[in-house]
Design a protein around this motif. Structure first.
Motif, mmCIF file in Angstrom:
data_model
loop_
_atom_site.group_PDB
_atom_site.id
_atom_site.type_symbol
_atom_site.label_atom_id
_atom_site.label_comp_id
_atom_site.label_asym_id
_atom_site.label_seq_id
_atom_site.Cartn_x
_atom_site.Cartn_y
_atom_site.Cartn_z
ATOM 1 N N GLU A 25 0.844 -1.186 0.000
ATOM 2 C CA GLU A 25 0.000 0.000 0.000
ATOM 3 C C GLU A 25 0.883 1.241 0.000
ATOM 4 O O GLU A 25 1.836 1.341 0.779
ATOM 5 C CB GLU A 25 -0.908 -0.007 1.226
ATOM 6 C CG GLU A 25 -1.907 1.129 1.246
ATOM 7 C CD GLU A 25 -2.914 0.989 2.367
ATOM 8 O OE1 GLU A 25 -3.760 1.900 2.506
ATOM 9 O OE2 GLU A 25 -2.873 -0.014 3.095
ATOM 10 N N ASP A 52 -10.569 -1.821 -4.132
ATOM 11 C CA ASP A 52 -9.666 -1.709 -2.989
ATOM 12 C C ASP A 52 -8.203 -1.826 -3.423
ATOM 13 O O ASP A 52 -7.337 -1.095 -2.931
ATOM 14 C CB ASP A 52 -9.985 -2.797 -1.962
ATOM 15 C CG ASP A 52 -11.189 -2.454 -1.102
ATOM 16 O OD1 ASP A 52 -11.709 -1.322 -1.244
ATOM 17 O OD2 ASP A 52 -11.617 -3.311 -0.324
ATOM 18 N N VAL A 87 -7.064 1.372 -5.090
ATOM 19 C CA VAL A 87 -6.882 2.444 -4.109
ATOM 20 C C VAL A 87 -5.584 2.237 -3.340
ATOM 21 O O VAL A 87 -4.773 3.157 -3.172
ATOM 22 C CB VAL A 87 -8.085 2.504 -3.145
ATOM 23 C CG1 VAL A 87 -7.800 3.448 -1.974
ATOM 24 C CG2 VAL A 87 -9.337 2.951 -3.882
ATOM 25 N N ARG A 88 -5.344 1.011 -2.895
ATOM 26 C CA ARG A 88 -4.210 0.767 -1.995
ATOM 27 C C ARG A 88 -2.894 0.610 -2.758
ATOM 28 O O ARG A 88 -1.861 1.142 -2.338
ATOM 29 C CB ARG A 88 -4.501 -0.458 -1.128
ATOM 30 C CG ARG A 88 -5.778 -0.308 -0.320
ATOM 31 C CD ARG A 88 -6.056 -1.519 0.543
ATOM 32 N NE ARG A 88 -5.202 -1.531 1.731
ATOM 33 C CZ ARG A 88 -5.220 -2.507 2.640
ATOM 34 N NH1 ARG A 88 -6.021 -3.554 2.473
ATOM 35 N NH2 ARG A 88 -4.431 -2.436 3.686
ATOM 36 N N PRO A 94 -11.548 6.224 -4.378
ATOM 37 C CA PRO A 94 -12.501 5.154 -4.673
ATOM 38 C C PRO A 94 -13.333 5.391 -5.927
ATOM 39 O O PRO A 94 -13.598 4.444 -6.671
ATOM 40 C CB PRO A 94 -13.381 5.116 -3.415
ATOM 41 C CG PRO A 94 -12.463 5.574 -2.322
ATOM 42 C CD PRO A 94 -11.615 6.645 -2.957
ATOM 43 N N TYR A 127 -7.950 5.526 1.132
ATOM 44 C CA TYR A 127 -8.529 4.282 1.655
ATOM 45 C C TYR A 127 -9.187 4.501 3.007
ATOM 46 O O TYR A 127 -10.071 3.744 3.401
ATOM 47 C CB TYR A 127 -7.441 3.217 1.760
ATOM 48 C CG TYR A 127 -7.962 1.839 2.067
ATOM 49 C CD1 TYR A 127 -8.776 1.158 1.159
ATOM 50 C CD2 TYR A 127 -7.632 1.198 3.265
ATOM 51 C CE1 TYR A 127 -9.252 -0.107 1.443
ATOM 52 C CE2 TYR A 127 -8.103 -0.066 3.553
ATOM 53 C CZ TYR A 127 -8.913 -0.720 2.636
ATOM 54 O OH TYR A 127 -9.383 -1.983 2.922
ATOM 55 N N ARG A 128 -8.774 5.542 3.725
ATOM 56 C CA ARG A 128 -9.246 5.757 5.098
ATOM 57 C C ARG A 128 -9.891 7.114 5.302
ATOM 58 O O ARG A 128 -10.133 7.522 6.429
ATOM 59 C CB ARG A 128 -8.072 5.582 6.069
ATOM 60 C CG ARG A 128 -7.492 4.179 6.044
ATOM 61 C CD ARG A 128 -6.179 4.059 6.802
ATOM 62 N NE ARG A 128 -5.669 2.691 6.713
ATOM 63 C CZ ARG A 128 -4.955 2.218 5.692
ATOM 64 N NH1 ARG A 128 -4.661 3.039 4.681
ATOM 65 N NH2 ARG A 128 -4.561 0.976 5.677
#
Length: 471
Positions: free
Chosen positions: A15, A75, A78-79, A85, A305-306
């Motif tokens: 990531e 996912d 994104v990572r 997203p 991601y967060r």
């Protein structure tokens, strides 16, 4: 940010923002690449003999399976790649669309070629697969840019040797292998090899590879093109872009700035089609630059991601330092920094430079990051001249309320694709796409261009009874 692990046997996917390992893949050296190419070459004739309808159905099935994995694929994008997203979600859908477009080409290859001028000679002229296609894709849109070669190449009867970027081995490689195997693609028809530039060079050199489809930097593309030329292999090269976004004096400034912001800052400006040079009529250039800076400053920067970030991380430290150095140099040469310009961890904020002239290096050099430059022009002829003052020629856009005027100007721009009343980042699987000059060799993707790129003509004539000759 942590670079992918460099070990003799494995390549780790990490990531971007945290360095967390997401998985690992087998690293392929030159010998392993050559073996994979031989397997693909052995599988290619059998695959080419499969009826086109069945090949198309398998490729379409892979598209559906990819869509079923949208959440997982999103996912990974994104990572591994630092996408937000929304960008990742649409990349999955666009990749599936590219696969389905390839299937359509297999089902409907177009009008038949005219026959021989000699009425006594029966001619069969068809397009046939090349054999093994080497596909080398970058990290910024690994699914989309992989699918736009995989779809037509496989559906039209070729085997494929795929090398994803080492930053995105899972989203750009393993995921394709998984969905195509489940879709029923025979073993060997798609071989995936992982690694760095050495692995890519081995793909190009492999004797069993008949063609190379490469998307990436102009520097690497020149080397691949030269190698393919020496080896008499076909090459499809889609490279960098110093793309012009032309804003005419009749444009709504806020609307134009919104379009320009999207074109420059989507995916941190790490897109070959990104709007790099905003060429704006002198009467509105100041207002436009201020509006663009407001749009840029309002974008949320952070971990996609967060958080609800709109701008994610730059892919690695080397890229981040290159962006920062280019901006600092532009300011030293007289550009005015309106917003951004200071890296923060793995992030580089959306940056607007006003007062940029053609005498500055940044006007001519692609900065692969979230940096927009604003340059004033005097009239339409000056806009065309400035836009064409570049070695690159990928995309361009003209933002205006006068479609006829914009179209007339757009036809004079030296590039492969031009959009009127829009920005530069537009993707359509049904339309040809390719750059010229330092942006590539001008063909290979989208519409009938893909059919031409991934097949060749074969002519077979029949004379009955057999012809006789005097000596």
């Amino acid at each position: 940010m942590t670079a992918p692990t460099d070990t003799p046997a494995r390549l780790a996917s990490r990531e971007i923002t945290t360095g967390e390992e997401l998985g690992s893949v087998e690293r392929a050296g030159p010998d392993r690449v050559a073996s994979a190419a031989r397997r693909a070459a052995a599988a290619a004739p059998g695959w080419a003999a499969v009826p086109a309808e069945r090949r198309a159905a398998i490729v379409e099935r892979a598209a559906g399976l990819l869509e079923e994995r949208t959440g997982r694929a999103q996912d990974l994008l994104v990572r591994e790649g630092g996408a937000i997203p929304g960008k990742a979600y649409f990349e999955v859908l666009l990749a599936a669309q590219e696969l389905r477009h390839g299937a359509r080409l297999a089902r409907d290859p177009g009008a038949p070629h005219p026959g021989s001028d000699d009425p006594s000679r029966k001619a069969e002229v068809t397009r046939v697969p090349l054999g093994v296609v080497g596909v080398i894709v970058p990290w910024n849109f690994p699914l989309l840019l992989g699918a736009r070669s995989l779809g037509p190449a496989l559906a039209l009867g070729n085997a494929v040797l795929l090398k994803p970027d080492p930053h995105t081995p899972l989203s750009g490689g393993s995921l394709f292998a998984e969905v195509f195997a489940e879709a029923g693609l025979p073993p060997g028809v798609l071989e995936v090899v992982h690694g760095d530039a050495e692995t890519g060079a081995a793909v190009v050199r492999a004797p069993d590879v008949a063609m190379v489809s490469f998307t990436g930097s102009t520097e690497a593309g020149r080397e691949i093109g030269a190698a393919c030329g020496r080896l008499l292999k076909r090459a499809v090269l889609e490279l960098g872009g110093q793309n012009a976004f032309v804003v005419l004096d009749d444009a709504d400034v806020e609307q134009a700035a919104g379009a320009g912001s999207w074109g420059s800052f989507l995916h941190q400006g790490q897109i070959c089609m990104s709007a790099r040079r905003h060429l704006v009529h002198h009467s509105i250039a100041g207002d436009y630059a201020a509006a663009l800076a407001r749009h840029a400053a309002a974008l949320r920067v952070g971990d996609p991601y967060r958080s609800d970030a709109q701008i994610g991380p730059i892919v690695d430290r080397r890229q981040l330092h290159g962006i920062a150095a280019a901006v600092e140099h532009a300011v030293a040469q007289g550009a005015r920094l309106l917003t951004g310009g200071r890296p923060d961890g793995p992030y580089y904020p959306p940056t607007v430079l006003a007062g940029v002239t053609e005498r500055m290096d940044i006007f001519h050099t692609e900065v692969f990051g979230p940096v927009a430059t604003v340059t004033a022009f005097t009239d339409d002829a000056d806009a065309v001249r400035l836009a064409n003052t570049s070695d690159h020629g990928l995309t361009a856009a003209v933002y205006t309320g006068d479609t006829a005027r914009g179209t007339a100007l757009g036809r004079r721009l030296r590039c492969g694709v031009t959009h009127i009343g829009d920005q530069t980042v537009v993707q359509d699987a049904a339309l040809p796409f390719g750059g010229i000059g330092a942006s590539g060799n001008g063909y290979g993707f989208g519409g009938q261009a893909a059919l031409e790129a991934f097949t060749r003509w074969r002519t077979l004539t029949t004379s009955s009874p057999p012809r006789t000759y005097p000596f």
